[in-house]
Design a protein around this motif. Structure first.
Motif, PDB file in Angstrom:
ATOM      1  N   GLU A 114       0.814  -1.216   0.000  1.00 21.44           N
ATOM      2  CA  GLU A 114       0.000   0.000   0.000  1.00 21.44           C
ATOM      3  C   GLU A 114       0.846   1.264   0.000  1.00 21.44           C
ATOM      4  O   GLU A 114       0.451   2.287  -0.555  1.00 21.44           O
ATOM      5  N   MET A 115       2.014   1.202   0.607  1.00 26.21           N
ATOM      6  CA  MET A 115       2.831   2.406   0.761  1.00 26.21           C
ATOM      7  C   MET A 115       3.227   2.998  -0.590  1.00 26.21           C
ATOM      8  O   MET A 115       3.114   4.207  -0.804  1.00 26.21           O
ATOM      9  N   ALA A 116       3.667   2.169  -1.516  1.00 25.80           N
ATOM     10  CA  ALA A 116       4.073   2.664  -2.835  1.00 25.80           C
ATOM     11  C   ALA A 116       2.891   3.279  -3.588  1.00 25.80           C
ATOM     12  O   ALA A 116       3.064   4.249  -4.330  1.00 25.80           O
ATOM     13  N   ILE A 117       1.705   2.733  -3.378  1.00 26.17           N
ATOM     14  CA  ILE A 117       0.514   3.303  -4.024  1.00 26.17           C
ATOM     15  C   ILE A 117       0.186   4.660  -3.403  1.00 26.17           C
ATOM     16  O   ILE A 117      -0.065   5.636  -4.111  1.00 26.17           O
ATOM     17  N   ILE A 118       0.232   4.736  -2.089  1.00 26.89           N
ATOM     18  CA  ILE A 118      -0.118   5.977  -1.396  1.00 26.89           C
ATOM     19  C   ILE A 118       0.821   7.113  -1.787  1.00 26.89           C
ATOM     20  O   ILE A 118       0.380   8.230  -2.049  1.00 26.89           O
TER      21      ILE A 118
ATOM     22  N   ARG B 179      -4.990  -0.698  -7.818  1.00 30.50           N
ATOM     23  CA  ARG B 179      -4.811   0.669  -7.334  1.00 30.50           C
ATOM     24  C   ARG B 179      -6.151   1.404  -7.193  1.00 30.50           C
ATOM     25  O   ARG B 179      -6.449   1.990  -6.155  1.00 30.50           O
ATOM     26  N   GLU B 180      -6.960   1.381  -8.221  1.00 30.52           N
ATOM     27  CA  GLU B 180      -8.230   2.122  -8.203  1.00 30.52           C
ATOM     28  C   GLU B 180      -9.159   1.617  -7.105  1.00 30.52           C
ATOM     29  O   GLU B 180      -9.788   2.413  -6.403  1.00 30.52           O
ATOM     30  N   SER B 181      -9.251   0.302  -6.939  1.00 31.20           N
ATOM     31  CA  SER B 181     -10.104  -0.274  -5.890  1.00 31.20           C
ATOM     32  C   SER B 181      -9.592   0.113  -4.511  1.00 31.20           C
ATOM     33  O   SER B 181     -10.374   0.436  -3.611  1.00 31.20           O
ATOM     34  N   PHE B 182      -8.276   0.075  -4.339  1.00 28.94           N
ATOM     35  CA  PHE B 182      -7.667   0.429  -3.057  1.00 28.94           C
ATOM     36  C   PHE B 182      -7.945   1.895  -2.731  1.00 28.94           C
ATOM     37  O   PHE B 182      -8.372   2.219  -1.617  1.00 28.94           O
ATOM     38  N   GLU B 183      -7.719   2.789  -3.694  1.00 31.53           N
ATOM     39  CA  GLU B 183      -7.947   4.212  -3.459  1.00 31.53           C
ATOM     40  C   GLU B 183      -9.418   4.498  -3.159  1.00 31.53           C
ATOM     41  O   GLU B 183      -9.745   5.311  -2.292  1.00 31.53           O
ATOM     42  N   GLU B 184     -10.320   3.815  -3.866  1.00 34.04           N
ATOM     43  CA  GLU B 184     -11.756   3.972  -3.629  1.00 34.04           C
ATOM     44  C   GLU B 184     -12.129   3.472  -2.232  1.00 34.04           C
ATOM     45  O   GLU B 184     -12.913   4.105  -1.515  1.00 34.04           O
ATOM     46  N   MET B 185     -11.534   2.349  -1.838  1.00 34.09           N
ATOM     47  CA  MET B 185     -11.793   1.782  -0.523  1.00 34.09           C
ATOM     48  C   MET B 185     -11.349   2.767   0.571  1.00 34.09           C
ATOM     49  O   MET B 185     -12.060   2.970   1.560  1.00 34.09           O
ATOM     50  N   LEU B 186     -10.194   3.391   0.399  1.00 36.49           N
ATOM     51  CA  LEU B 186      -9.707   4.374   1.377  1.00 36.49           C
ATOM     52  C   LEU B 186     -10.629   5.582   1.454  1.00 36.49           C
ATOM     53  O   LEU B 186     -10.929   6.071   2.545  1.00 36.49           O
TER      54      LEU B 186
ATOM     55  N   GLY C 134     -12.932   3.104   8.287  1.00 38.09           N
ATOM     56  CA  GLY C 134     -12.379   2.008   9.083  1.00 38.09           C
ATOM     57  C   GLY C 134     -11.163   1.386   8.423  1.00 38.09           C
ATOM     58  O   GLY C 134     -10.153   1.095   9.077  1.00 38.09           O
ATOM     59  N   VAL C 135     -11.244   1.191   7.107  1.00 39.11           N
ATOM     60  CA  VAL C 135     -10.109   0.647   6.357  1.00 39.11           C
ATOM     61  C   VAL C 135      -8.964   1.651   6.378  1.00 39.11           C
ATOM     62  O   VAL C 135      -7.805   1.290   6.608  1.00 39.11           O
ATOM     63  N   ALA C 136      -9.267   2.912   6.154  1.00 40.01           N
ATOM     64  CA  ALA C 136      -8.235   3.955   6.168  1.00 40.01           C
ATOM     65  C   ALA C 136      -7.539   3.998   7.533  1.00 40.01           C
ATOM     66  O   ALA C 136      -6.308   4.096   7.603  1.00 40.01           O
ATOM     67  N   ALA C 137      -8.315   3.894   8.608  1.00 35.59           N
ATOM     68  CA  ALA C 137      -7.738   3.912   9.953  1.00 35.59           C
ATOM     69  C   ALA C 137      -6.827   2.700  10.171  1.00 35.59           C
ATOM     70  O   ALA C 137      -5.756   2.822  10.778  1.00 35.59           O
ATOM     71  N   ARG C 138      -7.228   1.537   9.664  1.00 36.76           N
ATOM     72  CA  ARG C 138      -6.400   0.330   9.813  1.00 36.76           C
ATOM     73  C   ARG C 138      -5.088   0.472   9.040  1.00 36.76           C
ATOM     74  O   ARG C 138      -4.027   0.062   9.513  1.00 36.76           O
ATOM     75  N   ILE C 139      -5.142   1.056   7.859  1.00 38.50           N
ATOM     76  CA  ILE C 139      -3.933   1.286   7.060  1.00 38.50           C
ATOM     77  C   ILE C 139      -3.001   2.243   7.806  1.00 38.50           C
ATOM     78  O   ILE C 139      -1.797   1.996   7.924  1.00 38.50           O
ATOM     79  N   ILE C 140      -3.552   3.335   8.316  1.00 35.83           N
ATOM     80  CA  ILE C 140      -2.746   4.311   9.059  1.00 35.83           C
ATOM     81  C   ILE C 140      -2.122   3.651  10.282  1.00 35.83           C
ATOM     82  O   ILE C 140      -0.931   3.842  10.569  1.00 35.83           O
ATOM     83  N   GLU C 141      -2.898   2.874  11.010  1.00 38.74           N
ATOM     84  CA  GLU C 141      -2.386   2.177  12.188  1.00 38.74           C
ATOM     85  C   GLU C 141      -1.239   1.225  11.801  1.00 38.74           C
ATOM     86  O   GLU C 141      -0.202   1.185  12.464  1.00 38.74           O
ATOM     87  N   GLY C 142      -1.437   0.477  10.716  1.00 38.10           N
ATOM     88  CA  GLY C 142      -0.396  -0.442  10.260  1.00 38.10           C
ATOM     89  C   GLY C 142       0.885   0.279   9.891  1.00 38.10           C
ATOM     90  O   GLY C 142       1.990  -0.166  10.217  1.00 38.10           O
ATOM     91  N   LEU C 143       0.761   1.409   9.207  1.00 36.57           N
ATOM     92  CA  LEU C 143       1.939   2.194   8.842  1.00 36.57           C
ATOM     93  C   LEU C 143       2.636   2.760  10.076  1.00 36.57           C
ATOM     94  O   LEU C 143       3.870   2.781  10.144  1.00 36.57           O
ATOM     95  N   ALA C 144       1.857   3.195  11.065  1.00 30.07           N
ATOM     96  CA  ALA C 144       2.441   3.724  12.297  1.00 30.07           C
ATOM     97  C   ALA C 144       3.207   2.639  13.051  1.00 30.07           C
ATOM     98  O   ALA C 144       4.303   2.887  13.574  1.00 30.07           O
ATOM     99  N   VAL C 145       2.651   1.435  13.105  1.00 22.19           N
ATOM    100  CA  VAL C 145       3.329   0.315  13.779  1.00 22.19           C
ATOM    101  C   VAL C 145       4.637   0.001  13.067  1.00 22.19           C
ATOM    102  O   VAL C 145       5.679  -0.209  13.701  1.00 22.19           O
ATOM    103  N   ARG C 146       4.613  -0.032  11.749  1.00 26.25           N
ATOM    104  CA  ARG C 146       5.847  -0.290  10.984  1.00 26.25           C
ATOM    105  C   ARG C 146       6.894   0.775  11.243  1.00 26.25           C
ATOM    106  O   ARG C 146       8.079   0.477  11.388  1.00 26.25           O
ATOM    107  N   LEU C 147       6.473   2.043  11.288  1.00 24.05           N
ATOM    108  CA  LEU C 147       7.405   3.135  11.553  1.00 24.05           C
ATOM    109  C   LEU C 147       8.024   2.984  12.944  1.00 24.05           C
ATOM    110  O   LEU C 147       9.231   3.158  13.120  1.00 24.05           O
ATOM    111  N   GLU C 148       7.211   2.625  13.911  1.00 21.50           N
ATOM    112  CA  GLU C 148       7.713   2.430  15.269  1.00 21.50           C
ATOM    113  C   GLU C 148       8.733   1.290  15.320  1.00 21.50           C
ATOM    114  O   GLU C 148       9.800   1.411  15.933  1.00 21.50           O
ATOM    115  N   LYS C 149       8.437   0.176  14.648  1.00 17.15           N
ATOM    116  CA  LYS C 149       9.370  -0.956  14.608  1.00 17.15           C
ATOM    117  C   LYS C 149      10.666  -0.573  13.914  1.00 17.15           C
ATOM    118  O   LYS C 149      11.752  -0.970  14.343  1.00 17.15           O
TER     119      LYS C 149
END
Length: 124
Positions: A55-59, A81-88, A93-108
């Motif tokens: 997802e990161m490269a798409i974002i 890509r289009e489905s992912f962007e539309e879903m966000l 809820g999906v957007a929040a999960r993506i943000i949370e996942g990215l934050a966890v990765r950054l912390e690690k």
């Protein structure tokens, strides 16, 4: 809309530098991420059931930053890509999960970067 992709152990999902057109959710199995630079390769981590990647490269609109390889037989849910962007855009809820996942990765990543510093301080 999503599709399903089945990879055998050792099969490459995408390579570092590839154009990013899809993101993936691991349904079963495990994906290993490898970063290569100047002839050296480092395993960044593993993604298992329920985790998402790509997802990161798409974002940010960049090429793939690493290579993804099936560490074992793996089933993935694939979002173009289009489905992912539309879903966000339509599902907070999906957007929040993506943000949370990215934050966890950054912390690690930050923790991993600090390990050599901590070792040096302990040796002093």
């Amino acid at each position: 809309m999503s599709t399903e992709l089945i990879l055998n152990s050792g099969q490459i999902l995408f390579k570092q530098g590839d154009k990013a057109e899809r993101m993936y959710v691991v349904r079963s199995g495990k994906i290993k991420l490898i970063k290569s630079k100047m002839g050296q390769s480092v395993v960044l981590g593993y993604f298992g059931t329920g985790e998402f990647l790509g997802e990161m490269a798409i974002i940010i609109g960049s090429a793939r930053s690493c290579t993804a390889i099936a560490a074992e037989d793996t089933v993935l849910k694939v979002y173009e890509r289009e489905s992912f962007e539309e879903m966000l855009a339509n599902n907070s809820g999906v957007a929040a999960r993506i943000i949370e996942g990215l934050a966890v990765r950054l912390e690690k990543t930050t923790d991993r970067l600090m390990e050599p510093v901590t070792l040096l301080e302990a040796e002093s």
